[in-house]
Design a protein around this motif. Structure first.
Motif, PDB file in Angstrom:
ATOM      1  N   ARG A  84       0.829  -1.216   0.000  1.00 17.20           N
ATOM      2  CA  ARG A  84       0.000   0.000   0.000  1.00 17.20           C
ATOM      3  C   ARG A  84       0.860   1.262   0.000  1.00 17.20           C
ATOM      4  NH1 ARG A  84      -2.785  -2.407   4.606  1.00 17.20           N
ATOM      5  NH2 ARG A  84      -4.467  -3.782   3.875  1.00 17.20           N
ATOM      6  N   ARG A 102      -0.054  -3.040  -9.076  1.00 15.31           N
ATOM      7  CA  ARG A 102       0.149  -3.732  -7.799  1.00 15.31           C
ATOM      8  C   ARG A 102       1.086  -4.936  -7.974  1.00 15.31           C
ATOM      9  NH1 ARG A 102       0.454  -0.639  -4.218  1.00 15.31           N
ATOM     10  NH2 ARG A 102       0.949   0.592  -6.061  1.00 15.31           N
ATOM     11  N   GLU A 140      -7.194  -7.909  -1.746  1.00 15.11           N
ATOM     12  CA  GLU A 140      -6.066  -8.003  -0.820  1.00 15.11           C
ATOM     13  C   GLU A 140      -6.114  -9.295  -0.015  1.00 15.11           C
ATOM     14  OE1 GLU A 140      -4.938  -3.320   0.101  1.00 15.11           O
ATOM     15  OE2 GLU A 140      -6.084  -4.477   1.581  1.00 15.11           O
TER      16      GLU A 140
END
Length: 581
Positions: A184, A191, A228
């Protein structure tokens, strides 16, 4: 073959199982870039081969021994003198880096035990084998002097300095939730890139498999809370699997490319495969490595060779950008150097030669300023040193910014080449793309002997009616031709918005193009682009007179104004009907 740190962790476990306690009884060098150790175990003998002769270094227990030369190199003679009759007492990987160290105990002159090391740095083109004792290099397969590297030399009789260690959380042992938390905080394009950045031991291939296992698009910029948690589960599953492998020697999976080469070896069955790739399940890591060396590569068709060339260049430039960004941050310190220099000059009589530092009042904001000085210089010379550093940083700032812009422009250009290779179907089109890569300095020009004049390729022509025709460029050269040679002022020009693709010109003898013709042009522009398989692809449309080519711009690059944006989802079946009617 790209062996990630995680794969080498499995290999290290295998070597420990097979070699610990073994005694080296023969040392050979089959070539100047390989080393072969013959090792006696309790009931049999085994060989360990390190082959650094390509960009994919190998360390494994060979099923078949290579031929051995009659005259051994000097490095081989040195190892024979020091290592033969030595016993292997430790085999260890440096964290999850691609470095494996083998400790060998030998008997010294005074009958005491002397431990020596063979250090295998399996780091691509910089791979090396280093022989050391007590942290001092005795010799190495490849020497690296100051002219070759200012940071790290590898020469006899100097201390061994390991390559800079990877920074990040070990993918094998770190808490999966901690990895997500670290992701994060990373400002990365995707990502997937963030996962690679915050961890050690994995590269792009394993990271992509983790995303696939979690059913997440690897190109996403942000993960939802649900995504996540799925990624946490995928990472945890990988960690549990590797722990089980260490205990039970579970199988591994060799990823074989279309060119019949092992691209990498996974500790798990891959969830997704690139086009043309296959997977071969092997009993253990050593079997997979032996299998890899038996494969004979297949020559790629020219189109795929060019695609590979472009992909490699894109990857190189993408790695270069963060380095340039760091250089720019350092160059941004220029104003601080000038401020310190001005403050020294304003307080010149408060400073004496011989001082190594002093505290002054910043003349710009009145705050205390701690200034580092050279005691060998006068106050004025210290100020001049700061002014010199300021000028150097300013020049660097301009140069680095220019390099960043040039790199970004090249990435955009290569994206257009990738799109052209995707849509090219004829030999002449491939030849034009190849010539473009030669002109860009990305490919070596053929010798005069082999030089031939390829026939000019033609853009696609789609006749919609007696009154209306579409012209579609399928590479950058064709795009320029379609736009600036065939296109006229009032003709409509189409191109995907911010996406590499074909230039499309719609010519009609009617007072204005029909809505159906515009819809077809929009769909074909979306289809002949990098977003061929996307949905709601944005396509800009403007009159040809509003399309300009800047001076010195690369082939296919234009700027335009007064556009309207449409959206289309390409339909393969409908496109094929249009192209073959």
């Amino acid at each position: 073959m790209n062996l990630e740190g995680l794969t080498l962790h499995i290999l290290t476990n295998k070597l420990q199982q097979e070699l610990l306690g073994g005694k080296i009884y023969k040392v050979f060098m089959p070539s100047y870039e390989s080393l072969l150790l013959l090792i006696k175990r309790e009931r049999d003998t085994v060989a360990l081969l390190a082959d650094l002769s390509s960009g994919s270094p190998m360390l494994y227990l060979p099923d078949k021994l290579p031929e051995r030369p009659e005259v051994p190199p000097a490095f081989c003679m040195l190892l024979r003198k020091h290592l033969e009759e030595g016993r292997i007492t430790r085999i260890e990987q440096s964290g999850l880096d691609r470095i494996i160290t083998i400790d060998i105990d030998t008997i010294g002159a005074a009958r005491q035990i002397v431990t020596k090391q063979l250090i295998f740095e399996l780091t691509g083109k910089n791979s090396n084998i280093i022989f050391a004792e007590n942290g001092i290099i005795a010799d190495s397969l490849k020497h690296v002097n100051k002219a070759m590297s200012s940071f790290r030399q590898i020469m006899p009789n100097i201390p061994y300095v390991a390559p800079p260690p990877q920074t990040g959380l070990a993918i094998l042992t770190a808490d999966a939730n901690a990895i997500i938390d670290a992701m994060r905080d990373i400002d990365a394009k995707t990502r997937l890139a963030a996962l690679i950045s915050v961890t050690t031991g994995i590269g792009k291939m394993t990271a992509a498999q983790l995303f696939a296992a979690a059913s997440i698009d690897s190109g996403v910029a942000v993960l939802t809370p649900d995504e996540e948690q799925r990624l946490v589960a995928a990472i945890s599953a990988l960690q549990q699997l590797l722990t089980a492998q260490q205990a039970n020697q579970q199988p591994v999976y060799a990823l074989v490319s279309r060119t019949n080469q092992v691209k990498t070896i996974f500790a798990f069955e891959p969830q997704t495969l690139d086009d043309g790739c296959t997977v071969k399940k092997m009993d253990n890591i050593n079997s997979a490595l032996n299998y890899a060396v038996t494969l004979t590569p297949i020559q790629l068709p020219e189109q795929e060779m060019l695609q590979k060339l472009v992909t490699n260049e894109v990857q190189r430039l993408e790695k270069k950008l963060p380095v340039l960004a760091d250089d720019l941050k350092n160059a941004d310190n220029a104003e601080m150097q000038r401020m310190i220099a001005d403050t020294i000059m304003a307080n010149i009589y408060q400073i004496s030669k011989g001082q190594s530092s002093c505290q002054l009042v910043n003349i710009y904001d009145g705050t205390p300023l701690e200034v580092t000085l050279s005691p060998l210089l006068t106050p004025t010379e210290n100020a001049q040193a700061y002014y010199k550093r300021y000028n150097k940083y300013k020049r660097a700032q301009s140069e680095v910014q220019h390099q960043i812009e040039t790199t970004q422009e090249m990435l955009a250009y290569l994206a257009s080449i990738e799109a052209s290779l995707t849509t090219a179907t004829l030999k002449n089109e491939i030849a034009e793309i190849k010539q473009e890569l030669i002109s860009a300095g990305l490919l070596q020009a053929p010798t005069k002997k082999n030089k031939g004049q390829s026939p000019k390729s033609e853009p696609l022509v789609v006749k919609l009616s007696e009154d209306t025709t579409l012209y579609i460029g399928k590479n950058n050269k064709q795009n320029d031709y379609v736009t600036f040679d065939l296109g006229r002022g009032k003709d409509l020009w189409f191109h995907t918005k911010n996406i590499p693709g074909s230039h499309v010109i719609l010519k009609t003898s009617l007072p204005q193009a029909s809505a159906d013709a515009i819809d077809t042009a929009v769909m074909l522009a979306a289809y002949f682009s990098k977003s061929r398989y996307g949905s709601k692809v944005p396509v800009d449309c403007t009159e040809r007179r509003f399309v300009k080519k800047p001076n010195g711009a690369k082939p296919g690059f234009v700027i335009y104004t007064d556009q309207t944006t449409y959206y289309a989802t390409p339909d393969e079946e409908e496109v094929q009907k249009l192209l073959h009617k």
